[in-house]
Scaffold this motif. Structure first.
Motif, PDB file in Angstrom:
ATOM      1  N   TYR A 197       4.900  20.753   9.604  1.00 24.12           N
ATOM      2  CA  TYR A 197       3.575  21.369   9.603  1.00 24.12           C
ATOM      3  C   TYR A 197       3.284  22.096  10.916  1.00 24.12           C
ATOM      4  O   TYR A 197       2.666  23.162  10.926  1.00 24.12           O
ATOM      5  CB  TYR A 197       2.503  20.319   9.331  1.00 24.12           C
ATOM      6  N   ILE A 252       8.385  22.224   3.226  1.00 19.89           N
ATOM      7  CA  ILE A 252       6.996  22.384   2.802  1.00 19.89           C
ATOM      8  C   ILE A 252       6.990  22.959   1.388  1.00 19.89           C
ATOM      9  O   ILE A 252       7.815  23.808   1.052  1.00 19.89           O
ATOM     10  CB  ILE A 252       6.272  23.367   3.755  1.00 19.89           C
ATOM     11  N   ILE A 293      -3.694  17.042  10.023  1.00 21.75           N
ATOM     12  CA  ILE A 293      -2.530  16.505   9.310  1.00 21.75           C
ATOM     13  C   ILE A 293      -2.707  14.992   9.332  1.00 21.75           C
ATOM     14  O   ILE A 293      -2.525  14.348  10.378  1.00 21.75           O
ATOM     15  CB  ILE A 293      -1.212  16.916   9.993  1.00 21.75           C
TER      16      ILE A 293
END
Length: 446
Positions: A308, A243, A269
């Motif tokens: 995520y 990330i 997402i």
């Protein structure tokens, strides 16, 4: 990820509040930024030349009357109520004289309000939708922001609209929600590879955009149309294994504001939006190639979704009091509910007029202009604050317009940080400038 790509960086369109003001040839003292810090004034951000100077608070629906001192405003409200009661009762001579005196006093108060309004300074407004503020100004409009712990909080510019409306909902104890989150991936992170009949390969940057990136030109949809008979395979290579700090921060911001305001939180997402674009893009190819392309993109997406979800679960532990939901294409029940609940809004004639862009992106665009209403669709929450990238300005106002009367959508937008290359955002820059963050570093950015 809006359909109007010009929202993203073109060439070197990097601004600061200071050079925007300079472009209007206006003195700093004549604006709301007279006491702003140099960090805020010089903070670089990417945008396009859609700036205007307007009266302070133009995006907050501020009326002249609201600027009156508390006692004057109370008197004005009492006068209005008394006049209404008088006109509703027997209209004798005594009542007429009372009304005349009250209206005289009302004119005095309204004149005072207009004078206060005329003395207000100028503020920078972007795309006639959001007003540029520094942190102290946001805190003044929205006191819960004082509790928020963000990296670079006092340096960044904020682009706001309707904050006072959201504040009133919080203060009245109404249900409120925060919405926002990162794009699925940025430029240079996922390559799309077309294998050709002659044995060659064409590599494209799969960010659902059209901007040229050296020898990678993101016009995949046009390419498949013009080379349908020559494409024999479609595959993907992902370079995204971590990330970025910007993506991390975009989720941290949401949890911090949800905590500070006692709000629920939804984070999409949008892998499902990328899949729609891909499906439309390869539909001219053979069914076998289409099937392989979709399956391969799903396999590339899974590790990114997992990144995520791991970050989301980390924050859930840090903020156990926050009601929260992360929705990707893997959450079929929530995704189906979202599509079902949004249908009446998407099908409205007025909505169809504001859905524009490349034909292959239409279905993805529907997602991006309805996702800010996700807390309303899933939980029935009508007071929503979108906390997102500056690039979502268009999708914000379109969502607000299409849901007018049903929900109250406000915005607190921020710029994507400029990378170490000096002019591109962390989203747009090459891999060596992405500024990735490892899991063991989570929690160290407060």
């Amino acid at each position: 990820m809006e359909e109007q790509e010009y929202l993203y960086l073109k060439d070197k369109d990097v601004y600061s509040a200071q050079n925007v003001l300079a472009s209007f040839e206006i003195k700093l003292a004549d604006t709301v930024y007279a006491d702003s810090t140099n960090d805020f004034l010089r903070w670089p951000f990417s945008a396009v030349k859609f700036f205007t100077l307007e009266t302070e608070g133009s995006c907050e629906n501020v009326s002249p009357e609201s600027l009156l001192p508390k006692e004057d405003l109370e008197e004005l409200n009492k006068i209005n109520e008394t006049i209404k009661n008088c006109t509703d009762s027997k209209n004798d001579f005594e009542k007429q004289e009372q009304i005349r005196l009250l209206r005289t006093r009302k004119k005095e108060l309204l004149a005072k309000a207009e004078e206060l309004y005329s003395q207000r300074k100028k503020a920078v407004v972007y795309k006639n939708v959001v007003e540029v503020n520094d942190a102290p100004t946001v805190e003044k409009k929205f006191p819960p922001f004082k509790k928020v712990r963000w990296p670079y909080k006092n340096q960044m510019p904020y682009f706001t609209a309707g904050l006072t409306d959201f504040l009133h909902a919080v203060e009245k104890g109404e249900e409120t929600a925060i919405f926002g989150g990162p794009c699925f991936f940025g430029e240079y992170e996922v390559d799309m590879i077309f294998s050709m009949k002659d044995g060659s390969q064409k590599v494209y940057d799969f960010t659902t955009r059209r901007r040229a990136v050296k020898d990678k030109i993101s016009q995949e949809a046009e390419f498949t149309k013009t080379h349908t008979e020559d494409v024999v395979d479609v595959s993907f290579v992902s370079h995204k294994i971590l990330i970025t700090t910007d993506e991390y921060d975009s989720i941290l911001y949401l949890f911090e504001l949800a905590r500070a305001t006692g709000s629920a939180l939804t984070i999409p997402i949008p892998d499902f939006s990328y899949e729609k674009y891909l499906a439309a893009m390869v539909e001219t190819l053979s069914p076998e190639i289409q099937k392989r392309a979709m399956e391969r993109f799903t396999e590339v997406s899974k590790p990114i979704i997992r990144l995520y979800k791991n970050l989301f679960n980390f924050f859930k532990k840090q903020y156990p009091e926050v009601k929260c939901l992360l929705m990707s294409g893997e959450e079929k029940e929530e995704l189906d509910a979202y599509y079902s609940e949004r249908t009446p809004y998407v099908e409205k004639t007025s909505t169809k007029r504001i859905i524009s862009g490349i034909q292959e992106k239409i279905e993805s665009v529907k997602d991006y202009i309805t996702l800010p209403a996700l807390p309303y669709y899933l939980w029935g929450i009508k007071n929503i604050l979108e906390v997102d990238y500056l690039g979502e300005t268009d999708s914000f106002w379109k969502c607000r317009k299409m849901h007018k009367g049903d929900l109250n959508l406000s915005a607190l937008l921020y710029p994507i940080k400029i990378s170490d290359d000096g002019w591109r955002t962390l989203f747009s820059t090459e891999l060596q400038y992405k500024e990735y963050i490892r899991e063991e570093e989570y929690g160290k950015r407060w």
